[in-house]
Design an enzyme around this catalytic site. Sequence first.
Site, PDB file in Angstrom:
ATOM      1  N   LYS A 170       0.806  -1.131  -0.024  1.00 17.71           N
ATOM      2  CA  LYS A 170      -0.108  -0.164   0.114  1.00 17.71           C
ATOM      3  C   LYS A 170       0.960   1.338   0.004  1.00 17.71           C
ATOM      4  O   LYS A 170       1.518   1.605   0.910  1.00 17.71           O
ATOM      5  CB  LYS A 170      -0.938   0.086   1.370  1.00 17.71           C
ATOM      6  CG  LYS A 170      -2.024   1.363   1.083  1.00 17.71           C
ATOM      7  CD  LYS A 170      -2.486   1.885   2.381  1.00 17.71           C
ATOM      8  CE  LYS A 170      -1.519   2.983   2.889  1.00 17.71           C
ATOM      9  NZ  LYS A 170      -1.547   4.127   1.863  1.00 17.71           N
ATOM     10  N   GLU A 245      10.739   2.251   9.962  1.00 15.34           N
ATOM     11  CA  GLU A 245      11.567   3.117   9.298  1.00 15.34           C
ATOM     12  C   GLU A 245      10.852   4.616   9.753  1.00 15.34           C
ATOM     13  O   GLU A 245      10.087   5.050   8.925  1.00 15.34           O
ATOM     14  CB  GLU A 245      11.914   3.098   7.825  1.00 15.34           C
ATOM     15  CG  GLU A 245      12.895   1.678   7.585  1.00 15.34           C
ATOM     16  CD  GLU A 245      14.248   1.661   8.134  1.00 15.34           C
ATOM     17  OE1 GLU A 245      14.588   2.701   8.379  1.00 15.34           O
ATOM     18  OE2 GLU A 245      14.479   0.651   8.141  1.00 15.34           O
ATOM     19  N   CYS A 279      13.628  11.819   5.571  1.00 15.24           N
ATOM     20  CA  CYS A 279      13.827  11.538   6.888  1.00 15.24           C
ATOM     21  C   CYS A 279      15.203  11.711   7.654  1.00 15.24           C
ATOM     22  O   CYS A 279      15.389  11.832   8.652  1.00 15.24           O
ATOM     23  CB  CYS A 279      13.368  10.171   7.027  1.00 15.24           C
ATOM     24  SG  CYS A 279      14.124   9.111   5.883  1.00 15.24           S
ATOM     25  N   GLU A 379      10.666  16.638  14.412  1.00 13.61           N
ATOM     26  CA  GLU A 379      10.733  16.523  12.705  1.00 13.61           C
ATOM     27  C   GLU A 379       9.921  17.675  12.291  1.00 13.61           C
ATOM     28  O   GLU A 379       8.467  17.609  12.249  1.00 13.61           O
ATOM     29  CB  GLU A 379      10.404  15.276  12.243  1.00 13.61           C
ATOM     30  CG  GLU A 379      10.963  14.917  11.094  1.00 13.61           C
ATOM     31  CD  GLU A 379      10.641  13.571  10.575  1.00 13.61           C
ATOM     32  OE1 GLU A 379       9.687  13.105  10.858  1.00 13.61           O
ATOM     33  OE2 GLU A 379      11.501  12.925  10.024  1.00 13.61           O
TER      34      GLU A 379
HETATM   35  P1  NAD Z   1       2.670   8.522   7.418  1.00 16.50           P
HETATM   36  O1  NAD Z   1       2.996   7.754   8.756  1.00 16.50           O
HETATM   37  O2  NAD Z   1       1.366   9.665   7.517  1.00 16.50           O
HETATM   38  O3  NAD Z   1       2.076   7.720   6.334  1.00 16.50           O
HETATM   39  C1  NAD Z   1       2.869   6.627   6.043  1.00 16.50           C
HETATM   40  C2  NAD Z   1       2.190   5.663   5.297  1.00 16.50           C
HETATM   41  O4  NAD Z   1       1.188   5.097   6.391  1.00 16.50           O
HETATM   42  C3  NAD Z   1       1.048   6.043   4.231  1.00 16.50           C
HETATM   43  O5  NAD Z   1       0.950   5.018   2.921  1.00 16.50           O
HETATM   44  C4  NAD Z   1      -0.297   6.225   4.763  1.00 16.50           C
HETATM   45  O6  NAD Z   1      -1.321   6.141   4.177  1.00 16.50           O
HETATM   46  C5  NAD Z   1      -0.134   4.923   6.166  1.00 16.50           C
HETATM   47  N1  NAD Z   1      -0.947   5.015   7.208  1.00 16.50           N
HETATM   48  C6  NAD Z   1      -1.546   6.187   7.654  1.00 16.50           C
HETATM   49  N2  NAD Z   1      -2.178   5.801   8.695  1.00 16.50           N
HETATM   50  C7  NAD Z   1      -2.322   4.338   8.957  1.00 16.50           C
HETATM   51  C8  NAD Z   1      -2.679   3.619   9.894  1.00 16.50           C
HETATM   52  N3  NAD Z   1      -3.473   3.949  10.840  1.00 16.50           N
HETATM   53  N4  NAD Z   1      -2.573   2.234   9.495  1.00 16.50           N
HETATM   54  C9  NAD Z   1      -1.669   1.756   8.567  1.00 16.50           C
HETATM   55  N5  NAD Z   1      -1.141   2.668   7.581  1.00 16.50           N
HETATM   56  C10 NAD Z   1      -1.483   4.041   7.800  1.00 16.50           C
HETATM   57  O7  NAD Z   1       3.765   9.246   6.936  1.00 16.50           O
HETATM   58  P2  NAD Z   1       4.036  10.223   5.816  1.00 16.50           P
HETATM   59  O8  NAD Z   1       3.408  11.618   6.230  1.00 16.50           O
HETATM   60  O9  NAD Z   1       3.487   9.636   4.689  1.00 16.50           O
HETATM   61  O10 NAD Z   1       5.545  10.397   5.970  1.00 16.50           O
HETATM   62  C11 NAD Z   1       6.406  11.190   6.418  1.00 16.50           C
HETATM   63  C12 NAD Z   1       6.918  10.508   7.772  1.00 16.50           C
HETATM   64  O11 NAD Z   1       7.663   9.412   7.187  1.00 16.50           O
HETATM   65  C13 NAD Z   1       7.910  11.350   8.396  1.00 16.50           C
HETATM   66  O12 NAD Z   1       7.832  11.146   9.785  1.00 16.50           O
HETATM   67  C14 NAD Z   1       9.319  10.750   7.997  1.00 16.50           C
HETATM   68  O13 NAD Z   1      10.325  11.230   8.615  1.00 16.50           O
HETATM   69  C15 NAD Z   1       8.989   9.318   7.826  1.00 16.50           C
HETATM   70  N6  NAD Z   1      10.097   8.682   6.914  1.00 16.50           N
HETATM   71  C16 NAD Z   1      11.031   7.694   7.464  1.00 16.50           C
HETATM   72  C17 NAD Z   1      11.694   7.151   6.700  1.00 16.50           C
HETATM   73  C18 NAD Z   1      12.653   6.246   6.940  1.00 16.50           C
HETATM   74  O14 NAD Z   1      13.305   5.379   6.173  1.00 16.50           O
HETATM   75  N7  NAD Z   1      13.188   6.221   8.366  1.00 16.50           N
HETATM   76  C19 NAD Z   1      11.726   7.547   5.173  1.00 16.50           C
HETATM   77  C20 NAD Z   1      10.781   8.426   4.685  1.00 16.50           C
HETATM   78  C21 NAD Z   1       9.683   9.054   5.552  1.00 16.50           C
END
Ligand code: NAD
Length: 475
Positions: A170, A245, A279, A379
């Site tokens: 997803k 991650e 990130c 962040e």
């Molecule tokens: P997010 O957590 O809002 O969403 C990530 C994914 O999770 C999306 O596909 C979203 O639809 C899904 N999601 C949302 N709610 C959910 C739930 N209740 N259950 C299951 N899935 C759910 O994050 P974002 O806004 O898409 O990305 C930004 C964040 O990601 C930042 O905090 C960033 O640091 C982190 N990030 C981390 C890395 C890493 O490798 N450590 C890399 C990129 C981004």
Amino acid sequence: MRSDLLHYINGEWTESSGKDTIEVINPATEEVIGTISNGTKEDVDRAVKAARAAFPHFSQTSKSDRIDLLHRIAEEYEKRKDDFVEMITQELGAPVKMSNKVHYNMGLSHFKEAAKQLDTFEFTENRGSTLIRKESIGVSGLITPWNFPTNQTSTKLASAFAAGSPVVLKPSELTPYAAIILAEVFEAAGVPKGVFNLVNGSGETVGDAISSHPDIDFVSFTGSGAVGQKISENAAKTVKRVALELGGKSPLIVLDDYDVKKAAKIAVSNVLANSGQVCTAATRTLVSKAKHDEFVEAVKEVLPKFPVGDPRDENTFYGPLVAEKQYDRVQDYIKKGEEEGATLLAGGTGKPEGLEKGYYVKPTVFTNVNNDMVIAREEIFGPVMSIITYDDLEDAIRIANDTIYGLAGYVVGDDPKTVEYVASSIRAGRISINTPPADFSAPFGGYKQSGIGREWGDYGIEEYLEIKSVVGMSS
Ligand code: NAD
């Protein structure tokens, strides 16, 4: 306008069991690019069933079969270069140059690296009369964010395929098109049916259904800490393994012996790349008190070399943020920085001149930042740098480690011994010294609240494996 209402399940493009849809917005124009399906729990059930059915055969394929598959994927991926670049620029707002050189390449590199690693990867080990086997973990659920639409998906997919694990993916509903192209790549490469399944939709429905599904053995998630916690709670109910991650608040330590102008350039380009939506971004720049004023002057000088602008313009270094919500969040942080008493050196709230349409943010630099301020602790995920001063080396290391995160760290310096000491003292999963070339075999992941587990290369493949010991084999 695009309409992509089908999921990819069991080797076919198939309709959702529901009628709900989600609009995808181009963040540079604020216009709708197209619509995707907001998948359902039933769609996830069908995808998991297909992956389960594929597991017995796929998990037993030979290493050379899977290496061939990864090579075929890389070949088909390369054929779709223009589509990836175009789509990532549209859905994420990444400048064409960045979509090409970074986003497109990172996705491709993970497939190539997995094939290379697999070649020498040992799935068995003999210890006297005990045989240790590394076996595919089962069906994996992959949930990815929007900031690197090909990197985040490909690193997981390449590792899963290398390990013989069928998947249900997803991708983020904000940037679903790169994953749709990937599905087409897999179809063209002959990925066996059921091995790759794509269900589009929101986190609350599709993501939740994946993390709580009893027939999924492993969930690999990249995204925010808050959602990571929810996923862990869901997964705990069926005792599935979880890799997370998550976010970061990474330090860049500028050592006194390093060229200040070079350091300023590295710091600015790091924090503005991908509009700060990285990130591992080095959002806390640590400079000695002695060098502070010189460094600040160098930052001011270098800033115009990294212009914000239209992603279609070849000269643009960074484009808009991905969505209005993200724009509002970053504006709030900039306001907080000012309220807390940090000095605004550049940028600030509001849109850059001439970029009133689109979710553009000014390149923003705060100085006189204290590590206890919200802008130094949380962040921001936008083009915002905080300059913090340190007294001496130990003070720099103390500040660098004074964070709940531990994803990355950066050190720029000339003396190899000091640089190595700093690198070994920062509690984070990836430390970069000066400006190293990319290494797709280097494990990637976080300490502390930045996550659990490692991706990329052979360490990434390990995530998708279970360990079995067969005791009593004749030696
Ligand atoms: P997010 O957590 O809002 O969403 C990530 C994914 O999770 C999306 O596909 C979203 O639809 C899904 N999601 C949302 N709610 C959910 C739930 N209740 N259950 C299951 N899935 C759910 O994050 P974002 O806004 O898409 O990305 C930004 C964040 O990601 C930042 O905090 C960033 O640091 C982190 N990030 C981390 C890395 C890493 O490798 N450590 C890399 C990129 C981004």
